[in-house]
Design a protein around this motif. Structure first.
Motif, PDB file in Angstrom:
ATOM      1  N   PHE A   1      35.072  41.467 -29.296  1.00 44.38           N
ATOM      2  CA  PHE A   1      33.793  41.343 -28.596  1.00 44.38           C
ATOM      3  C   PHE A   1      33.989  41.242 -27.083  1.00 44.38           C
ATOM      4  O   PHE A   1      33.020  41.013 -26.353  1.00 44.38           O
ATOM      5  N   GLY A   2      35.225  41.362 -26.648  1.00 41.15           N
ATOM      6  CA  GLY A   2      35.504  41.257 -25.225  1.00 41.15           C
ATOM      7  C   GLY A   2      35.583  39.823 -24.730  1.00 41.15           C
ATOM      8  O   GLY A   2      35.558  39.575 -23.521  1.00 41.15           O
ATOM      9  N   ARG A   3      35.706  38.862 -25.638  1.00 41.21           N
ATOM     10  CA  ARG A   3      35.808  37.458 -25.239  1.00 41.21           C
ATOM     11  C   ARG A   3      37.255  37.108 -24.890  1.00 41.21           C
ATOM     12  O   ARG A   3      38.195  37.598 -25.513  1.00 41.21           O
ATOM     13  N   ASP A   4      37.418  36.256 -23.903  1.00 39.60           N
ATOM     14  CA  ASP A   4      38.747  35.857 -23.445  1.00 39.60           C
ATOM     15  C   ASP A   4      39.422  34.990 -24.507  1.00 39.60           C
ATOM     16  O   ASP A   4      38.899  33.922 -24.876  1.00 39.60           O
ATOM     17  N   ILE A   5      40.584  35.426 -24.986  1.00 42.57           N
ATOM     18  CA  ILE A   5      41.259  34.721 -26.078  1.00 42.57           C
ATOM     19  C   ILE A   5      41.795  33.378 -25.620  1.00 42.57           C
ATOM     20  O   ILE A   5      41.731  32.387 -26.367  1.00 42.57           O
ATOM     21  N   LEU A   6      42.321  33.288 -24.410  1.00 45.59           N
ATOM     22  CA  LEU A   6      42.823  32.006 -23.906  1.00 45.59           C
ATOM     23  C   LEU A   6      41.720  30.950 -23.891  1.00 45.59           C
ATOM     24  O   LEU A   6      41.932  29.809 -24.333  1.00 45.59           O
ATOM     25  N   SER A   7      40.549  31.326 -23.415  1.00 44.64           N
ATOM     26  CA  SER A   7      39.422  30.388 -23.388  1.00 44.64           C
ATOM     27  C   SER A   7      39.012  29.973 -24.797  1.00 44.64           C
ATOM     28  O   SER A   7      38.690  28.812 -25.048  1.00 44.64           O
ATOM     29  N   ARG A   8      39.045  30.924 -25.726  1.00 43.82           N
ATOM     30  CA  ARG A   8      38.660  30.608 -27.094  1.00 43.82           C
ATOM     31  C   ARG A   8      39.715  29.741 -27.785  1.00 43.82           C
ATOM     32  O   ARG A   8      39.386  28.895 -28.618  1.00 43.82           O
ATOM     33  N   VAL A   9      40.979  29.945 -27.459  1.00 40.34           N
ATOM     34  CA  VAL A   9      42.030  29.085 -28.009  1.00 40.34           C
ATOM     35  C   VAL A   9      41.860  27.660 -27.501  1.00 40.34           C
ATOM     36  O   VAL A   9      41.986  26.690 -28.257  1.00 40.34           O
TER      37      VAL A   9
END
Length: 260
Positions: A57-65
């Protein structure tokens, strides 16, 4: 042997410290909004703008982690709190009094412990409905038998010690003997059991959320992220790498700390 335990303890402290720092930073700051979608940055490989890449979805993985780690850790903390709290109470009562009460409660405890933990949690969640609060409730029940058995064995040993007999001779109540005199002397084994339980709770949350029975969208957790990353393992392997590494790093850190 002692040298190895010292090394494990030091490495465990460092690894756990890093995990705690990531969690604390994530509470106040993330590089991007974990739920912010960018249609132009779908499945983007790691780069200077997105250090761990982006998801489908184009979401930042670092932020989601960083955000998902908070959810996973909160589930683990409350799960262990329920399991350790009720399990300690059950173990203290059965270990101190023994007799018929001990036989009845421990047979029920054995019945719960005989089921694989994830399978029992699956059954409970399927009855009470999915969601993070029901997941905490289910895993908390699953964790009770292990704590109860450990504390019971400690109470059976410690209640025959001289300091307990002296307390009885001085007229101390059963409540005071159990929770003022005996329980503090179980802190070493209880501390280790809590660390091991915390590890198991993280893995259990990851497993349940991976199966879709734990944390639900739009919230993210490490297990939920692994589930979402599964269809993209070959096209975007970095999607699963970050949450997977966080789980392994955390579990390994707490394992080394408890061993040390």
């Amino acid at each position: 042997m002692k040298r190895n335990k010292e090394i494990n303890f030091i490495l465990g402290c460092i690894m756990v410290g890093i995990v705690i720092c990531i969690l604390l930073i994530g509470i106040f700051y993330t590089p991007y909004d974990p739920d912010q979608m960018d249609g132009l940055a779908k499945n983007m490989a790691p780069n200077l703008k997105h250090l761990f890449g982006t998801d489908n979805f184009g979401r930042d993985i670092l932020s989601r982690v960083m955000a998902g780690s908070k959810i996973t850790f909160l589930v683990a903390i409350f799960t262990v709190a329920i399991g350790a709290g009720i399990g300690t109470l059950v173990g203290a009562i059965t270990g101190f009094y023994g007799g018929v009460l001990d036989e009845i409660i421990m047979r029920l405890n054995d019945a719960l412990a005989s089921f694989p933990s994830i399978l029992l949690a699956l059954v409970i969640v399927s009855v009470v409905d999915i969601g993070r609060f029901n997941l905490i409730f289910a895993l908390g029940i699953v964790f009770i038998p292990s704590f109860a058995r450990v504390i019971r064995s400690e109470f059976i040993t410690l209640k025959e010690m001289d300091f307990v007999k002296n307390a009885k001779l001085m007229g101390a109540s059963d409540f005071r003997i159990m929770f003022i005199h005996i329980l503090p002397n179980t802190r070493k084994i209880l501390r280790t059991s809590i660390m091991i339980g915390f590890n198991n709770a993280i893995l259990a949350e990851a497993g349940m959320s991976y199966l879709g029975l734990g944390v639900q969208p739009p919230l993210s957790s490490l297990g939920r992220m692994l589930s979402e990353a599964q269809p993209y393992l070959f096209n975007a392997p970095w999607y699963a790498l970050a949450p997977g590494f966080m789980i392994v790093f955390t579990v390994l850190g707490f394992s080394m700390l408890s061993d040390g």
